[in-house]
Motif scaffolding. Structure first.
Motif, PDB file in Angstrom:
ATOM      1  N   LEU A   1      -2.019  17.691   6.894  1.00  0.00           N
ATOM      2  CA  LEU A   1      -1.566  17.303   6.060  1.00  0.00           C
ATOM      3  C   LEU A   1      -3.037  16.356   5.496  1.00  0.00           C
ATOM      4  O   LEU A   1      -4.128  16.558   5.392  1.00  0.00           O
ATOM      5  N   ARG A   2      -3.123  17.203   3.459  1.00  0.00           N
ATOM      6  CA  ARG A   2      -3.418  15.717   2.832  1.00  0.00           C
ATOM      7  C   ARG A   2      -2.963  14.172   2.644  1.00  0.00           C
ATOM      8  O   ARG A   2      -1.256  14.644   2.431  1.00  0.00           O
ATOM      9  N   ILE A   3      -3.592  13.544   3.289  1.00  0.00           N
ATOM     10  CA  ILE A   3      -3.181  12.087   2.730  1.00  0.00           C
ATOM     11  C   ILE A   3      -3.541  11.133   2.541  1.00  0.00           C
ATOM     12  O   ILE A   3      -5.383  11.035   1.634  1.00  0.00           O
ATOM     13  N   GLU A   4      -2.765  10.634   0.745  1.00  0.00           N
ATOM     14  CA  GLU A   4      -3.599  10.154   0.334  1.00  0.00           C
ATOM     15  C   GLU A   4      -3.496   8.102  -0.144  1.00  0.00           C
ATOM     16  O   GLU A   4      -2.497   8.272   0.745  1.00  0.00           O
ATOM     17  N   LEU A   5      -3.908   7.324  -0.131  1.00  0.00           N
ATOM     18  CA  LEU A   5      -3.988   6.004   0.221  1.00  0.00           C
ATOM     19  C   LEU A   5      -3.657   5.806  -1.325  1.00  0.00           C
ATOM     20  O   LEU A   5      -4.635   5.777  -1.904  1.00  0.00           O
ATOM     21  N   THR A   6      -3.051   4.732  -2.131  1.00  0.00           N
ATOM     22  CA  THR A   6      -2.817   3.787  -2.730  1.00  0.00           C
ATOM     23  C   THR A   6      -2.884   2.536  -2.569  1.00  0.00           C
ATOM     24  O   THR A   6      -1.932   2.048  -2.120  1.00  0.00           O
ATOM     25  N   GLY A   7      -3.431   1.451  -3.631  1.00  0.00           N
ATOM     26  CA  GLY A   7      -3.670   0.302  -3.100  1.00  0.00           C
ATOM     27  C   GLY A   7      -4.422  -0.629  -3.417  1.00  0.00           C
ATOM     28  O   GLY A   7      -5.527   0.309  -4.006  1.00  0.00           O
ATOM     29  N   PRO A   8      -4.764  -1.675  -3.204  1.00  0.00           N
ATOM     30  CA  PRO A   8      -2.943  -2.593  -2.836  1.00  0.00           C
ATOM     31  C   PRO A   8      -2.411  -2.539  -4.314  1.00  0.00           C
ATOM     32  O   PRO A   8      -2.926  -3.284  -5.603  1.00  0.00           O
TER      33      PRO A   8
ATOM     34  N   TRP B   1       0.896  -1.142   0.227  1.00  0.00           N
ATOM     35  CA  TRP B   1      -0.044  -0.128  -0.052  1.00  0.00           C
ATOM     36  C   TRP B   1       1.055   1.497   0.039  1.00  0.00           C
ATOM     37  O   TRP B   1       2.227   1.238   0.786  1.00  0.00           O
ATOM     38  N   GLY B   2       0.479   2.408  -0.729  1.00  0.00           N
ATOM     39  CA  GLY B   2       1.189   3.827  -0.632  1.00  0.00           C
ATOM     40  C   GLY B   2       0.412   4.729   0.084  1.00  0.00           C
ATOM     41  O   GLY B   2      -0.811   4.147  -0.180  1.00  0.00           O
ATOM     42  N   VAL B   3       1.598   5.562   0.571  1.00  0.00           N
ATOM     43  CA  VAL B   3       0.865   6.663   1.298  1.00  0.00           C
ATOM     44  C   VAL B   3       1.624   7.815   1.412  1.00  0.00           C
ATOM     45  O   VAL B   3       2.857   7.969   1.331  1.00  0.00           O
ATOM     46  N   LYS B   4       0.940   9.139   0.999  1.00  0.00           N
ATOM     47  CA  LYS B   4       1.743  10.383   1.033  1.00  0.00           C
ATOM     48  C   LYS B   4       0.546  11.199   0.825  1.00  0.00           C
ATOM     49  O   LYS B   4      -0.465  10.935   1.389  1.00  0.00           O
ATOM     50  N   ALA B   5       1.650  12.004   1.705  1.00  0.00           N
ATOM     51  CA  ALA B   5       0.737  13.030   2.762  1.00  0.00           C
ATOM     52  C   ALA B   5       1.085  14.055   1.954  1.00  0.00           C
ATOM     53  O   ALA B   5       2.523  14.438   1.728  1.00  0.00           O
TER      54      ALA B   5
END
Length: 274
Positions: free
Chosen positions: A250-257, A134-138
């Motif tokens: 923070l703006r947190i984005e989740l990508t995946g799986p 899983w990818g997380v960007k903030a």
């Protein structure tokens, strides 16, 4: 499931990933240059490969076998094809993605590579089986909330240097099996010269193998990947949602799986020797 062609194509082969022997790509699956994907078996393993495509040589075809591609006008198309093949395999089995632009001279070289690395690949497949990335960007929503002088980089310990991003990363790392932090990349600045957006897209892809497009405007503070057992995916997503709710700065984005793109190097797996 489609079997390999009776006569594998001669010449260079683009390799997408490594799986256990017996897996066959689904019928109609194509890769770079819309070439058909097939499995090259060797011992207990198989490589997912295709001809390099009739339209043009893919990035990396002219360089040393097994080396990643360099910047090229067709990079995004190559990246999309690479990800399409890996994702199709990962939906059914554990797959070790190769680096973007991995090309071997012929089918014999693919088999020699599998034979030489059989033990390592078998142990990696066993270690990563049942696990997804899983990818997380903030991004900073409010620049005033970011400490002065805190640059969007990772320190030598592989952690974000910004306090808010560091806290978010530690929370997620506690839920995940292991993690990997990349050096964040900011969006292309406003007024950048023509072609800068494409350059940012390339940079984003190389920084994180699961990135698809240029980073949005905003200061990127965290670009991280987490290895999570399939059965813990719900708990991980809930943790990300909780962080987003508690961290308005923070703006947190989740990508995946995704397939475990970031964890095929043994050094990124705690307790994995060799």
């Amino acid at each position: 499931m489609a079997g390999p062609p009776d006569d594998p194509p001669e010449g260079p082969l683009y390799v997408y990933g490594i799986v256990r022997r017996g897996f066959r790509p689904r019928p109609g699956l194509t890769g770079v240059g819309d070439a058909a994907v097939f499995a090259v078996p060797e011992g207990p393993l198989a490589a997912l490969a295709s001809a390099t495509g009739s339209a043009s040589e893919p990035p990396g075809a002219g360089g040393p076998p097994g080396e990643p591609a360099v910047g090229d006008a067709s990079l995004q198309a190559t990246a999309d094809a690479h990800r399409r093949v890996v994702d199709a395999a990962a939906a059914a089995v554990c797959v070790l993605p190769t680096r973007l632009g991995t090309v071997h001279r012929d089918v014999q070289e693919v088999r020699r590579t599998l034979a030489a690395r059989t033990d390592l690949y078998r142990r990696l497949l066993a270690r990563l089986d049942g696990r997804l990335e899983w990818g997380v960007k903030a991004y900073a929503q409010d620049e005033e909330a970011v400490p002065v002088g805190a640059g969007p980089v990772a320190d030598c310990a592989g952690e974000p240097t910004d306090g808010l991003a560091r806290a978010a990363h530690h929370t997620l790392a506690d839920v995940a099996e292991c993690s990997c932090v990349y050096s964040p990349q900011d969006a292309c600045p406003a007024g950048a010269p023509p072609g800068a957006a494409a350059a940012c897209a390339t940079s984003a892809y190389w920084t994180s193998p699961i990135a698809r497009a240029p980073y949005p405007h905003g200061r990127n503070l965290l670009d991280s990947a987490y290895l999570v057992p399939r059965e813990a995916a719900g708990a991980f997503a809930e943790t990300v949602g909780g962080l987003a709710a508690r961290s308005p700065a923070l703006r947190i984005e989740l990508t995946g799986p995704w397939a475990p793109y970031s964890f095929t190097e043994p050094g990124r797996l705690p307790g994995f020797s060799g």
